[in-house]
Design an enzyme around this catalytic site. Structure first.
Site, mmCIF file in Angstrom:
data_model
loop_
_atom_site.group_PDB
_atom_site.id
_atom_site.type_symbol
_atom_site.label_atom_id
_atom_site.label_comp_id
_atom_site.label_asym_id
_atom_site.label_seq_id
_atom_site.Cartn_x
_atom_site.Cartn_y
_atom_site.Cartn_z
ATOM 1 N N ARG A 155 79.441 87.703 3.101
ATOM 2 C CA ARG A 155 80.097 86.966 4.180
ATOM 3 C C ARG A 155 79.989 87.717 5.510
ATOM 4 O O ARG A 155 79.606 87.143 6.530
ATOM 5 C CB ARG A 155 81.557 86.752 3.789
ATOM 6 N N LEU A 183 86.220 81.120 9.319
ATOM 7 C CA LEU A 183 85.555 82.164 10.107
ATOM 8 C C LEU A 183 86.339 83.465 10.035
ATOM 9 O O LEU A 183 87.571 83.447 10.122
ATOM 10 C CB LEU A 183 85.488 81.720 11.569
ATOM 11 N N HIS A 207 88.329 68.234 14.498
ATOM 12 C CA HIS A 207 89.054 68.137 13.233
ATOM 13 C C HIS A 207 89.518 66.691 13.041
ATOM 14 O O HIS A 207 90.035 66.078 13.982
ATOM 15 C CB HIS A 207 90.249 69.095 13.252
ATOM 16 N N ALA A 209 85.446 57.490 16.712
ATOM 17 C CA ALA A 209 86.295 58.110 17.744
ATOM 18 C C ALA A 209 85.849 59.545 18.021
ATOM 19 O O ALA A 209 85.816 59.992 19.178
ATOM 20 C CB ALA A 209 87.753 58.071 17.302
ATOM 21 N N SER A 230 90.967 65.416 16.626
ATOM 22 C CA SER A 230 91.370 66.363 17.669
ATOM 23 C C SER A 230 90.232 67.324 17.941
ATOM 24 O O SER A 230 89.558 67.759 17.003
ATOM 25 C CB SER A 230 92.565 67.212 17.215
ATOM 26 N N SER A 238 76.666 64.246 12.347
ATOM 27 C CA SER A 238 76.757 63.097 13.256
ATOM 28 C C SER A 238 77.464 63.506 14.562
ATOM 29 O O SER A 238 77.121 62.998 15.634
ATOM 30 C CB SER A 238 77.450 61.908 12.584
ATOM 31 N N ASN A 281 86.330 73.245 18.095
ATOM 32 C CA ASN A 281 86.118 72.597 16.807
ATOM 33 C C ASN A 281 86.620 71.163 16.892
ATOM 34 O O ASN A 281 87.534 70.862 17.653
ATOM 35 C CB ASN A 281 86.905 73.348 15.717
ATOM 36 N N ASP A 335 92.649 75.694 12.331
ATOM 37 C CA ASP A 335 93.081 74.427 12.943
ATOM 38 C C ASP A 335 94.385 74.555 13.731
ATOM 39 O O ASP A 335 95.179 73.603 13.787
ATOM 40 C CB ASP A 335 93.245 73.330 11.864
HETATM 41 C C1 GAR Z 1 83.838 65.323 10.813
HETATM 42 O O1 GAR Z 1 84.657 64.256 10.444
HETATM 43 C C2 GAR Z 1 84.655 66.491 11.287
HETATM 44 O O2 GAR Z 1 85.813 66.108 11.978
HETATM 45 C C3 GAR Z 1 85.010 67.167 9.990
HETATM 46 O O3 GAR Z 1 83.831 67.077 9.228
HETATM 47 C C4 GAR Z 1 83.123 65.905 9.576
HETATM 48 C C5 GAR Z 1 81.695 66.282 9.888
HETATM 49 O O4 GAR Z 1 80.912 65.159 10.021
HETATM 50 N N1 GAR Z 1 85.413 68.511 10.190
HETATM 51 C C6 GAR Z 1 86.325 69.118 9.461
HETATM 52 O O5 GAR Z 1 86.886 68.608 8.493
HETATM 53 C C7 GAR Z 1 86.627 70.545 9.871
HETATM 54 N N2 GAR Z 1 87.709 71.072 9.141
HETATM 55 P P1 GAR Z 1 79.490 65.212 10.719
HETATM 56 O O6 GAR Z 1 78.679 66.276 9.980
HETATM 57 O O7 GAR Z 1 78.917 63.838 10.522
HETATM 58 O O8 GAR Z 1 79.690 65.551 12.160
#
Ligand code: GAR
Length: 322
Positions: A68, A96, A112, A176, A139, A16, A110, A148
């Site tokens: 990997r 990574l 988070h 958000a 963030s 998303s 990224n 992070d």
């Molecule tokens: C989001 O909430 C993002 O912030 C989180 O994964 C979700 C992905 O949703 N990311 C993390 O937790 C990274 N450590 P999406 O596939 O609908 O964008």
């Protein structure tokens, strides 16, 4: 508008945030385009959406337990083949390797789901609820080898309501996220063209050299070396000087022969600045996406040496020999 940044988005699942980045990039004034969506899960639903929206997709095979290094080598190659200059992680749920992060250093962001530095890692919403925090949030940060922990570029706080579960809060935080990520990415890729940002980068490099002070040259920001009264300019920023299209760094070259040679060989980087060129200043174009700041540091040092009093250059040589 300057050429758009070429962003590759890495996902593992729904995508998303990826969708938010794609739809924001449809605006005529958006400073980036999405040139590729890929990730570690060839069945990620986000890939199907990206393909339906006409965005190039690479379905890489899932990394195996021992594969990997190979996976990240393939990923790196795929990003380069797509001509990406920036990478946006959007729910890419894999740690990574440091070498990969290094290769994209300063060019990988990224998102988070917490107000960093709070709650790095997983289960961020459950941890915020458990702690009784009044807000969760999200963030966008630069990616560094430590997970992070890179510089935070932007955040949005999201109120926690009575009765919130991690799922309910996650859904509200995503609203958000979808606002935050496109905005921060747009600002980030635009800063390469911002004269104030460029000046700050040059200042950080020039100030590392001995006995450097700030001085202006006909109103342009400059850096000088030596005691205050006799300080000699060795670098100047010419911001669209007399109608020039560039933000240029002026440094001292050895003379007109070297200058014309460099300008002929690399016309995208070097140019002959109006007025200043006649007195031995060579210009390097800095309002570009791919500035090699190590090369700029070398030019600053070289120009510093050409202008510094012998007492200082001697000291520098002695320090090098030591
Ligand atoms: C989001 O909430 C993002 O912030 C989180 O994964 C979700 C992905 O949703 N990311 C993390 O937790 C990274 N450590 P999406 O596939 O609908 O964008």
């Amino acid at each position: 508008m300057a050429e758009r940044a070429r962003v590759a988005v890495l996902i593992s699942g729904t995508g998303s945030n990826m969708a938010a980045l794609i739809y924001a990039s449809r605006a005529a004034d958006c400073p980036y385009e999405i040139v590729l969506v890929t990730g570690d899960n060839p069945d990620a639903p986000g890939l199907t959406l990206a393909a339906a929206e006409g965005v190039p997709v690479a379905r890489l095979p899932r990394p195996t337990k021992d594969g990997r290094a190979e996976f990240f080598a393939t990923l790196d190659r795929t990003l380069r083949e797509a001509g990406a200059d920036t990478v946006a992680l959007a729910g890419f749920m894999r740690i990574l390797p440091a070498e990969f992060v290094e290769r994209w250093s300063g060019r990988m962001l990224n998102i988070h789901p917490s107000l960093l530095p709070k709650y790095r890692g997983l289960d961020t919403h459950a941890r915020a609820l458990e702690a009784g925090d009044p807000h969760g949030g999200c963030s966008v940060h630069l990616v560094t080898p430590e997970v992070d922990a890179g510089e935070v570029l932007g955040q949005v706080a999201v109120a926690i309501l009575p009765g919130d579960t991690p799922e309910i809060l996650a859904a509200r935080v995503k609203i958000a996220e979808h606002q935050l990520y496109p905005r921060v990415l747009a600002d980030y890729v635009s800063r390469a063209f911002d004269a104030g940002w460029i000046e700050a980068q040059v200042d950080a490099l020039a100030s590392r050299l001995p006995e450097v002070t700030r001085k202006t040259s006909h109103g342009s920001p400059g850096w000088a070396v030596g005691p205050e009264k006799t300080a000699k300019l060795f670098a100047i920023i010419a911001d669209h000087h007399h109608g020039e299209e560039s933000v240029g760094l002026l440094v001292k070259a050895s003379g007109p022969d070297e200058m014309t040679g460099l300008i002929e060989a690399q016309p995208d980087l070097y140019y002959w600045p109006k007025y200043y060129g006649a007195s031995g200043w060579l210009a390097l174009k800095l309002n570009r996406r791919d500035v090699d700041w190590d090369q700029i540091a070398e030019w600053l040092e070289r120009s510093w040496r050409a202008c510094a009093p012998p007492r200082l250059t001697k000291l520098m040589r002695a320090a090098e020999e030591f």
